[in-house]
Enzyme design. Sequence first.
Site, PDB file in Angstrom:
ATOM      1  N   ASP A 159       0.767  -1.248   0.000  1.00 15.80           N
ATOM      2  CA  ASP A 159       0.000   0.000   0.000  1.00 15.80           C
ATOM      3  C   ASP A 159       0.798   1.298   0.000  1.00 15.80           C
ATOM      4  O   ASP A 159       0.652   2.114  -0.883  1.00 15.80           O
ATOM      5  CB  ASP A 159      -0.934   0.012   1.226  1.00 15.80           C
ATOM      6  CG  ASP A 159      -1.630  -1.321   1.409  1.00 15.80           C
ATOM      7  OD1 ASP A 159      -1.489  -2.199   0.547  1.00 15.80           O
ATOM      8  OD2 ASP A 159      -2.328  -1.478   2.432  1.00 15.80           O
ATOM      9  N   GLU A 396       3.325  -9.021  11.554  1.00 16.43           N
ATOM     10  CA  GLU A 396       3.048  -8.694  10.153  1.00 16.43           C
ATOM     11  C   GLU A 396       4.350  -8.341   9.426  1.00 16.43           C
ATOM     12  O   GLU A 396       4.596  -8.798   8.320  1.00 16.43           O
ATOM     13  CB  GLU A 396       2.061  -7.517  10.148  1.00 16.43           C
ATOM     14  CG  GLU A 396       1.395  -7.248   8.821  1.00 16.43           C
ATOM     15  CD  GLU A 396       0.381  -6.102   8.931  1.00 16.43           C
ATOM     16  OE1 GLU A 396       0.166  -5.566  10.043  1.00 16.43           O
ATOM     17  OE2 GLU A 396      -0.190  -5.738   7.894  1.00 16.43           O
TER      18      GLU A 396
END
Length: 712
Positions: A159, A396
């Site tokens: 992103d 993550e």
Amino acid sequence: MKEARKILDGNWTGRYTRPSPGLYPHQWNWDAGFIAIGYAHYNEDRAMGEIASLFRHQWENGMVPQIVFNPKALGNYFPEPDFWQVPGGRLTSGITMPPLHATACLHIYQHAKNRRRAHDFLKDMYPKLMASHRYLYLHRDPEGTGLVYIRHPWESGLDNSPNWDRPLKNIHVDKTKLPPYERKDLAHGVPAEQRPTDQDYDRYVYLVDLFRKNQYHEEEIYHQCPFLVQDVLFNSILCRANRDLVEMGKIVHQDVGEVEEWLARASRSIRERMWSPERGQFDPIDLITEEQLPTATAASFMPLFAVAADQDQARLLYQRLNSVSFCALHQGNCFTIPNYDMARDEFDPKNYWRGPVWININWMLSQGLKSYGYREKSDAMKKDMIQLPARFGFHEYFDSITGKGYGSDSFSWTASLFIDLVFEYYDEDRQALNWLGRRKSRRLREVKTLNQIPGVIPEPVKDLAPKLMSSIGELKGLFYSVDRGRVDYEAMKRSREYGSYLESAAHLKVFDLESLVTREEKLAFWINLYNTLVVQGVVELGLNSSVREISNFFTHIGYNIGGYTFTPDDIEHGILRSNARPPYRTTAVFKGRDPRAAHMVEPMDRRIHFALVCGSRSCAPIRFYEADAIDEQLDAATRNFINSSEVVILPEKNKILLSEIFNWYKRDFGHKRDIFRFLSPYLDQDEKAAYLKAHMDTIEMEYLFYDWNLNH
Ligand code: 9WN
């Protein structure tokens, strides 16, 4: 492994697996692919179910949506269906993501125990996958370039990657015209500094608003969208998926003509149109400004995964990838591969796609590097990918410098790819199965004496021990690297020095072991001989990846010394460990009245474990030991080992991770408290050592994965 499975179980909803419990409650497109890859090893139902569940929401035009929303989990994520407003009231977003699914499906089939079911699954998925690729070529490559575009940074999967800074600057957002929205991603405990900025979100929302205003008509969006980029990562994954789809089609007897054409065109277009000769790397193309974007992220190496780069391009990519910019091999102070060039000022070790290490990117790149023969780097990356979650948790993303985990925890693809890596690593390495004796590796039928040199008649040689020791010292200086813990086996084998060492070693056969008098002399003699015997074994047996290629390596190579055979196990467990039983064995090596027992070095010195080299990456680097300095040298070796990545104290988890050596040699090191007492004086004095001292009673202890790969 248990923890990884627990995470997937926790995130499994009965139909699909959430990427993480709080931050990402719905099903995500490429996550489903990565997650299925891990499940494939132990739960085929879930592996297939994961993909099938995503594809149940495939659009009529073939698009596989970026998110499939769970109606029972609404309210905690932004944007959700009320904001996307996609046609037909579907519970999906209105964009797509890197199409990893053909690759995942093939992987499931290749690892399936129930081949018939997996075959049916492939058959069912094949037309759906074809439709999804056809959508991309039809709607995302209107000019027929062979490269497809993304129209939102979320479609890249990366992103807030610095790659999108420039194209996003072209979007001029008028805040008053932006629909009202509320970010939800900062409500789950992840600090804002690890996430995209509000300015980023304004642009993300601006684009979604444009799509919904155009009711998701691809053609209209194409003409109006200010963000249209042919991304390297997206196109590489698509190219790789085409490759895997061809294979899949053949398995299920389908005509693969169309997908073969896509594959050929995608590979050529990546190679020719995305290559930037000045920068020596692949860069995305901004279709709005019609310029190639100069980037510095790990995404530019992705054509390795696609196997689309030619050999020269691959070589240049490797040079850049294996440099201080992306954490080079043996650099020692970083984890590989961060997502952004570490040498740049804008490198941010904590922020999402702007610096941290991501397991999925590394997983794809390590596969790519392997395809081009860059084995050592590929293996080193695998080791980091296993160590990072094992040590710092299943986060993550991770800090390339400290290893600390960021973003959400209990992250599904970190867990699933960890499972895949552990399976693959153990499989390749054959270690796990060897212990169980199930895997066929080479076995030596009888002990191979490595100091029987044709043409050399053993004779008593004056000062043989010091001569041999100095010859070993010479080899060490020339071919072993202490810093890197590596041995250049090839160069050594060809050298003159190796030849003359072998010649001296031949005379060991008539060596008088009684001539070794002091404990120091004996220790140095045996440790140096052990280490050289192992190295010689690797060279003479032509081993490529691990000493485990020979299932009985440590018991079936040896030196004839003073008329007796000494294998590495005889030296280690018989001579140096006072004839203690080797791990995983029921009896000691010297049995009955074995005359070799007369030469044991007593009392046993536990520090030998940090000096004996077993030809693997997890054991000690090779040093040369001298009788008159042996005590300081053994102390230094022990200190080095204990302060290396083989002993990790994690105060934040109240945990200590220890090399398997402490597990195998419980008899020498004792149990928990004895081990801590042994470690304490060697630990570099810092807050971690202090923590261990203060928490000896409560700290949890775990053993680390042992890397049996050769240290070459
Ligand atoms: C938007 C789910 C997804 C990943 C992406 C990652 C992140 C979403 C977000 O989480 O993106 O798609 O809300 O930030 O960037 O790669 O698929 O794990």
